[in-house]
Motif scaffolding. Structure first.
Motif, PDB file in Angstrom:
ATOM      1  N   ARG A  73       0.819  -1.217   0.000  1.00  8.64           N
ATOM      2  CA  ARG A  73       0.000   0.000   0.000  1.00  8.64           C
ATOM      3  C   ARG A  73       0.851   1.263   0.000  1.00  8.64           C
ATOM      4  NH1 ARG A  73      -2.288  -0.839   6.108  1.00  8.64           N
ATOM      5  NH2 ARG A  73      -0.287  -0.558   7.129  1.00  8.64           N
ATOM      6  N   PHE A  74       2.132   1.154   0.359  1.00 12.29           N
ATOM      7  CA  PHE A  74       3.027   2.313   0.343  1.00 12.29           C
ATOM      8  C   PHE A  74       3.892   2.379  -0.917  1.00 12.29           C
ATOM      9  CE2 PHE A  74       2.389   1.755   5.003  1.00 12.29           C
ATOM     10  CZ  PHE A  74       1.688   2.930   5.196  1.00 12.29           C
ATOM     11  N   HIS A  75       3.599   1.557  -1.914  1.00 12.38           N
ATOM     12  CA  HIS A  75       4.334   1.620  -3.176  1.00 12.38           C
ATOM     13  C   HIS A  75       3.854   2.819  -3.986  1.00 12.38           C
ATOM     14  CE1 HIS A  75       5.481  -2.926  -3.304  1.00 12.38           C
ATOM     15  NE2 HIS A  75       5.923  -2.316  -2.225  1.00 12.38           N
ATOM     16  N   PRO A  76       4.765   3.528  -4.626  1.00  6.75           N
ATOM     17  CA  PRO A  76       4.367   4.665  -5.473  1.00  6.75           C
ATOM     18  C   PRO A  76       3.899   4.165  -6.840  1.00  6.75           C
ATOM     19  CG  PRO A  76       6.749   4.497  -5.381  1.00  6.75           C
ATOM     20  CD  PRO A  76       6.209   3.433  -4.476  1.00  6.75           C
ATOM     21  N   ARG A  77       2.753   3.499  -6.861  1.00  8.18           N
ATOM     22  CA  ARG A  77       2.271   2.771  -8.042  1.00  8.18           C
ATOM     23  C   ARG A  77       2.158   3.605  -9.310  1.00  8.18           C
ATOM     24  NH1 ARG A  77      -0.185   0.748  -3.712  1.00  8.18           N
ATOM     25  NH2 ARG A  77      -1.794   2.322  -3.625  1.00  8.18           N
ATOM     26  N   HIS A  78       1.699   4.796  -9.232  1.00  6.88           N
ATOM     27  CA  HIS A  78       1.422   5.589 -10.429  1.00  6.88           C
ATOM     28  C   HIS A  78       2.538   6.583 -10.753  1.00  6.88           C
ATOM     29  CE1 HIS A  78      -2.558   3.860 -10.266  1.00  6.88           C
ATOM     30  NE2 HIS A  78      -2.633   4.210  -9.000  1.00  6.88           N
ATOM     31  N   TRP A  79       3.750   6.311 -10.279  1.00  8.64           N
ATOM     32  CA  TRP A  79       4.882   7.204 -10.512  1.00  8.64           C
ATOM     33  C   TRP A  79       5.893   6.524 -11.423  1.00  8.64           C
ATOM     34  CZ3 TRP A  79       5.280  12.178  -8.763  1.00  8.64           C
ATOM     35  CH2 TRP A  79       4.304  12.582  -7.844  1.00  8.64           C
ATOM     36  N   THR A  80       6.499   7.294 -12.298  1.00  5.79           N
ATOM     37  CA  THR A  80       7.536   6.773 -13.173  1.00  5.79           C
ATOM     38  C   THR A  80       8.715   7.741 -13.194  1.00  5.79           C
ATOM     39  OG1 THR A  80       7.994   5.890 -15.368  1.00  5.79           O
ATOM     40  CG2 THR A  80       6.570   7.811 -15.281  1.00  5.79           C
ATOM     41  N   MET A  81       9.905   7.183 -13.293  1.00  9.36           N
ATOM     42  CA  MET A  81      11.113   7.997 -13.346  1.00  9.36           C
ATOM     43  C   MET A  81      11.283   8.518 -14.769  1.00  9.36           C
ATOM     44  SD  MET A  81      14.948   7.022 -12.066  1.00  9.36           S
ATOM     45  CE  MET A  81      15.220   5.753 -13.277  1.00  9.36           C
ATOM     46  N   LEU A  82      11.580   9.787 -14.897  1.00  9.50           N
ATOM     47  CA  LEU A  82      11.735  10.395 -16.216  1.00  9.50           C
ATOM     48  C   LEU A  82      13.208  10.472 -16.615  1.00  9.50           C
ATOM     49  CD1 LEU A  82       9.285  13.405 -16.015  1.00  9.50           C
ATOM     50  CD2 LEU A  82       8.981  11.294 -17.267  1.00  9.50           C
ATOM     51  N   PRO A  83      13.494  10.223 -17.893  1.00  2.25           N
ATOM     52  CA  PRO A  83      14.859  10.468 -18.363  1.00  2.25           C
ATOM     53  C   PRO A  83      15.090  11.978 -18.431  1.00  2.25           C
ATOM     54  CG  PRO A  83      13.436   9.823 -20.176  1.00  2.25           C
ATOM     55  CD  PRO A  83      12.615   9.710 -18.916  1.00  2.25           C
ATOM     56  N   GLU A  84      16.305  12.396 -18.224  1.00  4.85           N
ATOM     57  CA  GLU A  84      16.608  13.819 -18.180  1.00  4.85           C
ATOM     58  C   GLU A  84      16.839  14.425 -19.558  1.00  4.85           C
ATOM     59  OE1 GLU A  84      16.337  15.766 -15.554  1.00  4.85           O
ATOM     60  OE2 GLU A  84      15.794  14.051 -14.335  1.00  4.85           O
ATOM     61  N   GLY A  85      17.264  13.626 -20.524  1.00  4.08           N
ATOM     62  CA  GLY A  85      17.532  14.162 -21.854  1.00  4.08           C
ATOM     63  C   GLY A  85      18.886  14.845 -21.928  1.00  4.08           C
TER      64      GLY A  85
END
Length: 156
Positions: A73-85
């Motif tokens: 329940r404490f997982h950041p399910r709807h988050w994704t790491m973004l590439p910086e470019g």
């Protein structure tokens, strides 16, 4: 020299300014635990904000730190790491140990300070939890980027 009446008036103003009206809500009326779990079902970041309202709310809800890997329940399910470019990768010295995350459900951006990327690379992300590999000995670990919780896998 300040008179005692002006000191007490200033003290009363300070107490009034510091006291949160949210803390005075009756616990049963609020059903804080039920509300907290519903907020957590949507987004971990909103749950952290709910806990930050006042000391009473913080004490009445479960702290996600220390549970961020084990309890789903404490997982950041709807988050994704973004590439910086621009050729910058997580851990690049120009980023100063910050990594950007994007919420797929709310559209929010968050910059998180993660010095682990100096000597780790991200292999995968499952349910918002990052699978990392350490450069010098290939040790694997799991990281919850929003709580900072880490679990190391045993060496092979």
């Amino acid at each position: 020299m300040m008179s005692s009446s002006s000191r007490s008036t200033r003290r009363r103003r300070q107490v009034t300014r510091d006291a949160s009206p949210w803390a005075s809500l009756h616990g049963e009326l609020l059903e804080l635990d039920l509300i907290a779990w519903r907020v957590l079902a949507v987004d971990l970041r909103d749950y952290v904000r709910l806990r930050a309202v006042c000391a009473h709310w913080r004490a009445s809800t479960t702290c996600p730190s220390g549970r961020g890997i084990v309890e789903g329940r404490f997982h950041p399910r709807h988050w994704t790491m973004l590439p910086e470019g621009h050729g910058l990768h997580p851990g690049h010295r120009k980023l100063r140990d910050f990594v950007r995350f994007f919420s797929l459900s709310t559209g929010a951006f968050v910059r998180v300070h993660l010095p682990l990327f100096r000597d780790h690379c991200a292999l995968d992300s499952i349910d918002g939890i990052l699978l990392l590999q350490r450069d010098h000995d290939t040790a694997a670990r799991l990281l919850n980027p929003l709580t900072g919780d880490i679990v190391d896998f045993p060496h092979l």
